[in-house]
Design a protein around this motif. Structure first.
Motif, PDB file in Angstrom:
ATOM      1  N   LEU A 266      25.531  24.626  24.919  1.00 39.96           N
ATOM      2  CA  LEU A 266      26.739  24.040  24.517  1.00 39.96           C
ATOM      3  C   LEU A 266      27.096  24.164  23.042  1.00 39.96           C
ATOM      4  O   LEU A 266      28.298  24.085  22.580  1.00 39.96           O
ATOM      5  CB  LEU A 266      26.696  22.578  25.234  1.00 39.96           C
ATOM      6  CG  LEU A 266      26.834  22.356  26.838  1.00 39.96           C
ATOM      7  CD1 LEU A 266      26.694  20.840  26.983  1.00 39.96           C
ATOM      8  CD2 LEU A 266      28.136  22.850  27.286  1.00 39.96           C
ATOM      9  N   LEU A 267      25.947  23.798  22.401  1.00 42.41           N
ATOM     10  CA  LEU A 267      26.154  23.815  20.903  1.00 42.41           C
ATOM     11  C   LEU A 267      26.742  25.287  20.427  1.00 42.41           C
ATOM     12  O   LEU A 267      27.359  25.396  19.486  1.00 42.41           O
ATOM     13  CB  LEU A 267      24.834  23.437  20.242  1.00 42.41           C
ATOM     14  CG  LEU A 267      24.412  22.095  20.330  1.00 42.41           C
ATOM     15  CD1 LEU A 267      23.154  21.773  19.894  1.00 42.41           C
ATOM     16  CD2 LEU A 267      25.220  21.181  19.671  1.00 42.41           C
ATOM     17  N   LEU A 268      25.974  26.291  21.041  1.00 40.63           N
ATOM     18  CA  LEU A 268      26.564  27.686  20.731  1.00 40.63           C
ATOM     19  C   LEU A 268      27.983  28.011  20.877  1.00 40.63           C
ATOM     20  O   LEU A 268      28.722  28.479  20.312  1.00 40.63           O
ATOM     21  CB  LEU A 268      25.640  28.684  21.322  1.00 40.63           C
ATOM     22  CG  LEU A 268      24.078  28.823  20.634  1.00 40.63           C
ATOM     23  CD1 LEU A 268      23.318  29.963  21.461  1.00 40.63           C
ATOM     24  CD2 LEU A 268      24.013  29.086  19.180  1.00 40.63           C
ATOM     25  N   GLY A 269      28.225  27.456  22.164  1.00 33.29           N
ATOM     26  CA  GLY A 269      29.802  27.502  22.632  1.00 33.29           C
ATOM     27  C   GLY A 269      30.695  26.665  21.701  1.00 33.29           C
ATOM     28  O   GLY A 269      31.769  27.220  21.301  1.00 33.29           O
ATOM     29  N   GLY A 270      30.293  25.324  21.464  1.00 28.95           N
ATOM     30  CA  GLY A 270      30.905  24.645  20.438  1.00 28.95           C
ATOM     31  C   GLY A 270      31.189  25.449  18.925  1.00 28.95           C
ATOM     32  O   GLY A 270      32.210  25.031  18.451  1.00 28.95           O
ATOM     33  N   PHE A 271      30.123  26.170  18.593  1.00 25.96           N
ATOM     34  CA  PHE A 271      30.181  26.813  17.265  1.00 25.96           C
ATOM     35  C   PHE A 271      31.204  27.787  17.601  1.00 25.96           C
ATOM     36  O   PHE A 271      31.856  28.121  16.478  1.00 25.96           O
ATOM     37  CB  PHE A 271      28.710  27.188  16.873  1.00 25.96           C
ATOM     38  CG  PHE A 271      28.751  28.122  15.604  1.00 25.96           C
ATOM     39  CD1 PHE A 271      28.855  27.608  14.399  1.00 25.96           C
ATOM     40  CD2 PHE A 271      28.694  29.459  15.906  1.00 25.96           C
ATOM     41  CE1 PHE A 271      28.977  28.321  13.204  1.00 25.96           C
ATOM     42  CE2 PHE A 271      28.800  30.260  14.576  1.00 25.96           C
ATOM     43  CZ  PHE A 271      28.775  29.619  13.424  1.00 25.96           C
ATOM     44  N   VAL A 272      31.173  28.675  18.276  1.00 28.26           N
ATOM     45  CA  VAL A 272      32.090  29.816  18.575  1.00 28.26           C
ATOM     46  C   VAL A 272      33.444  29.180  18.514  1.00 28.26           C
ATOM     47  O   VAL A 272      34.197  29.698  17.953  1.00 28.26           O
ATOM     48  CB  VAL A 272      31.865  30.445  20.006  1.00 28.26           C
ATOM     49  CG1 VAL A 272      32.888  31.688  20.250  1.00 28.26           C
ATOM     50  CG2 VAL A 272      30.504  31.226  19.795  1.00 28.26           C
ATOM     51  N   PHE A 273      33.770  28.308  19.293  1.00 26.65           N
ATOM     52  CA  PHE A 273      35.057  27.310  19.210  1.00 26.65           C
ATOM     53  C   PHE A 273      35.515  27.169  17.990  1.00 26.65           C
ATOM     54  O   PHE A 273      36.654  27.518  17.681  1.00 26.65           O
ATOM     55  CB  PHE A 273      35.152  26.444  20.477  1.00 26.65           C
ATOM     56  CG  PHE A 273      36.395  25.390  20.339  1.00 26.65           C
ATOM     57  CD1 PHE A 273      37.512  25.994  20.859  1.00 26.65           C
ATOM     58  CD2 PHE A 273      36.215  24.179  19.560  1.00 26.65           C
ATOM     59  CE1 PHE A 273      38.595  25.146  20.628  1.00 26.65           C
ATOM     60  CE2 PHE A 273      37.399  23.386  19.589  1.00 26.65           C
ATOM     61  CZ  PHE A 273      38.452  23.847  20.286  1.00 26.65           C
ATOM     62  N   LEU A 274      34.583  26.339  17.403  1.00 28.76           N
ATOM     63  CA  LEU A 274      34.944  26.128  16.076  1.00 28.76           C
ATOM     64  C   LEU A 274      35.271  27.083  15.064  1.00 28.76           C
ATOM     65  O   LEU A 274      36.253  27.033  14.232  1.00 28.76           O
ATOM     66  CB  LEU A 274      33.754  25.004  15.536  1.00 28.76           C
ATOM     67  CG  LEU A 274      33.851  24.520  14.233  1.00 28.76           C
ATOM     68  CD1 LEU A 274      35.191  23.397  14.304  1.00 28.76           C
ATOM     69  CD2 LEU A 274      32.625  23.775  13.880  1.00 28.76           C
ATOM     70  N   TRP A 275      34.590  28.002  15.106  1.00 24.71           N
ATOM     71  CA  TRP A 275      34.681  29.144  14.292  1.00 24.71           C
ATOM     72  C   TRP A 275      36.042  29.711  14.386  1.00 24.71           C
ATOM     73  O   TRP A 275      36.865  30.169  13.433  1.00 24.71           O
ATOM     74  CB  TRP A 275      33.392  30.167  14.255  1.00 24.71           C
ATOM     75  CG  TRP A 275      33.751  31.328  13.280  1.00 24.71           C
ATOM     76  CD1 TRP A 275      33.419  31.490  11.989  1.00 24.71           C
ATOM     77  CD2 TRP A 275      34.140  32.633  14.073  1.00 24.71           C
ATOM     78  NE1 TRP A 275      33.792  32.812  11.804  1.00 24.71           N
ATOM     79  CE2 TRP A 275      33.955  33.348  12.916  1.00 24.71           C
ATOM     80  CE3 TRP A 275      34.621  33.170  15.188  1.00 24.71           C
ATOM     81  CZ2 TRP A 275      34.366  34.998  12.818  1.00 24.71           C
ATOM     82  CZ3 TRP A 275      34.780  34.618  15.362  1.00 24.71           C
ATOM     83  CH2 TRP A 275      34.859  35.320  14.306  1.00 24.71           C
TER      84      TRP A 275
END
Length: 568
Positions: A266-275
């Motif tokens: 989830l954290l990795l997915g959130g990082f991709v979305f944020l980027w």
């Protein structure tokens, strides 16, 4: 605790004699264990137990026996010369049913070990470092195994302890336990019930040979029989093992490992979305755009048109991500241009007069700005008075921000967490509380840690999510074109309806920070065509260029008045 009775040899003589197990070597003590008895025709009768009555109580007539019923357990315990404990359990299971025992091998700080486990009958046994599991099918089965760790040296004696019955997944109808030691023990303690309870067994008696016999009529699901006794010092080698019970709450188990893995995903997915979101927003502000005119020509007639019908303050806040004094001043000018206010100049000061009341044609934030400038009962105000007594424009700024959120241009009000941050804070709180509760209960506390990490990541990420939405970024790109048009306008840009276009575009120039260039570049304005502004100076009406020049100090004073009461 309980009463221990010593049965005399006479009483022992009343007991019927049963076949015994194979005889142990002369140096090893043994104990009879009830087994099925042959009937007259060679058939096998049900197993029987001969209870030892308390001293002085009624005795069973010689030759009679009590049958072992389904869901009954008969356990023989024998302390060997080497200190190990041999155990033989006879279990009667209801036909077509199953009974499972999951016995803990850690009792407090004391650690036991089970080895050489075997089963005769329909079932299986399995021993691990922490538990001993027995699974039995219908009928009579016998389980044998050896326990290490039952004998401990304590002061001037040895202590025996073991739970011969524990962890059964069904209520037991009858429990019989016998304990044989090389030499008779003393101070027997027999507890029966849920782990941690101090309820004593129904009956715990010793016979003339020093054999302890325990009778328990019923035992609830999950309950245990806990036996302890004092033995003579040095009787057998002590083998008890004690380990400080370490918390396994933070041990990596399949559930906690899966939870941590999901949190990382989830954290990795959130990082991709944020980027990607930040890249999109940055691209909207970096892409070259041409001027976007605020004037549309139809049949030779010039009319004013803003992108997506956006209002001046909305344009400013979308482009700068903040409702500042420029957006508030632009709203006041726009209200004057739209005939809600009237501005008059006299002696170097300006007076703003109520012309029409705020109606439903105004947006929520425009009504807030209107009421902030002219509260109920106030018909006019001077800019000099506003500089002396600044307005509290906090509500007006919040209303402009809320309008941008409601229209889908912003994800949240600037300076606030927004729904994403609030969700992260809530998830973080759940994770912290869950970690504490699970740790205290000895559960998989890492699951709580995983939830807390997900909440923390959500909370931190919410602060870096672009304020503008995708729609807001697209609008900001158009408004950059509007700002380019306002900054580069010349007298030749508008030839018809000049005063109308000038007045309608002026609030946008103020909101976008291009007011001076708009006034300087647009060219001469006929004051008679500007219905929202009047001057007591008769010379101003005769000088069209001077009119535009004199608006500059008014806008500056208005911006100062709107900015004086800001609370950052």
């Amino acid at each position: 605790m309980f009463t221990v009775c010593v049965v005399t040899g006479a009483a022992e003589a009343e007991q019927p004699t049963f076949p015994s197990l194979p005889t142990a070597p002369p140096t090893m003590p043994s104990i009879p264990f009830p087994i099925p008895k042959p009937g007259p025709t060679g058939t096998v009768k049900p197993p029987v137990i001969d209870p030892i009555p308390p001293t002085g109580g009624p005795s069973r007539p010689p030759g009679t026996a009590q049958p072992i019923l389904p869901r009954s357990v008969n356990v023989q315990l024998k302390v060997e010369r080497d200190g190990s404990l041999t155990v033989r359990e006879q279990v009667i299971v209801q036909a077509k049913q199953q009974m499972v025992r999951t016995a803990p091998l850690r009792i407090g700080d004391r650690v036991f070990t089970v080895r050489d486990a075997k089963v005769q009958g329909d079932g299986t046994v399995n021993a691990t470092a922490d538990t001993f599991t027995i699974r039995l099918g219908g009928g009579a089965s016998t389980v044998t195994y050896t326990v290490d760790g039952a004998i401990a040296d304590v002061d001037d004696h040895q202590e025996f302890r073991w739970q011969p019955v524990s962890g059964w997944d069904t209520t037991l109808a009858s429990v019989r336990v016998s304990l044989l030691t090389p030499r008779p023990g003393r101070d027997f303690v027999c507890l029966a019930g849920r782990p941690g309870t101090e309820d004593i067994c129904d009956s715990a008696l010793t016979d003339g040979g020093g054999v302890l016999r325990v009778n328990q009529s019923t035992l609830d699901t999950g309950a245990r029989v806990d036996l302890s006794a004092k033995l003579p010092a040095g009787l057998v080698p002590a083998n008890a093992r004690f380990e400080k019970a370490g918390s396994t709450a933070f041990a990596v188990t399949p559930p906690s490992g899966a939870g941590l893995g999901l949190a990382v995903l989830l954290l990795l997915g959130g990082f991709v979305f944020l980027w990607r979101a930040r890249e999109r927003d940055a691209k909207a502000l970096a892409t070259d755009v041409g001027p976007v005119e605020l004037v549309a020509t139809d049949g030779g007639k010039a009319t004013f048109a803003s992108p997506d019908g956006v209002l001046p303050a909305q344009a400013g806040v979308v482009l700068t991500e903040r409702a500042d004094h420029g957006e508030l001043a632009a709203t006041v000018v726009d209200l004057a241009v739209r005939n809600y206010l009237w501005v008059t100049e006299s002696g170097g000061d300006w007076q703003i007069v109520r012309r029409n009341a705020a109606d439903d044609a105004l947006t929520d934030y425009e009504r807030v700005v209107y009421r902030t400038l002219l509260p109920e009962g106030t018909d006019s105000v001077t800019l000099s008075a506003l500089r002396t007594s600044p307005l509290d424009v906090t509500a007006a700024r919040t209303a402009i921000h809320a309008d941008a959120v409601a229209r889908g241009w912003f994800t949240r009000i600037p300076g606030r967490l927004g729904w994403l941050g609030l969700a992260g804070a809530a998830v973080l709180a759940v994770g912290v509380v869950g970690t504490v509760v699970l740790a205290l209960a000895g559960g998989p506390a890492l699951l709580g840690v995983a939830v807390g990490l997900a909440g923390l990541g959500l909370l931190i990420g919410a602060r870096f999510v672009p304020l503008r939405t995708k729609r807001g970024s697209a609008l900001a790109q158009q408004l950059r074109g509007v700002a380019a048009f306002v900054a580069g306008v010349g007298p030749e840009a508008v030839t018809a309806e000049r005063e109308v276009v000038f007045s309608r575009s002026l609030p946008f120039a103020v909101a976008l920070g291009e007011a001076e260039r708009w006034l300087a570049g647009f060219g001469p304005i006929d004051p008679a065509g500007v219905a929202w502004y009047a001057s007591q100076d008769p010379d101003l009406g005769a000088d069209q260029q001077e009119f535009a020049t004199r608006l500059t100090p008014f806008l500056a004073a208005l911006g100062q008045a709107c900015g004086a009461g800001e609370k950052h």
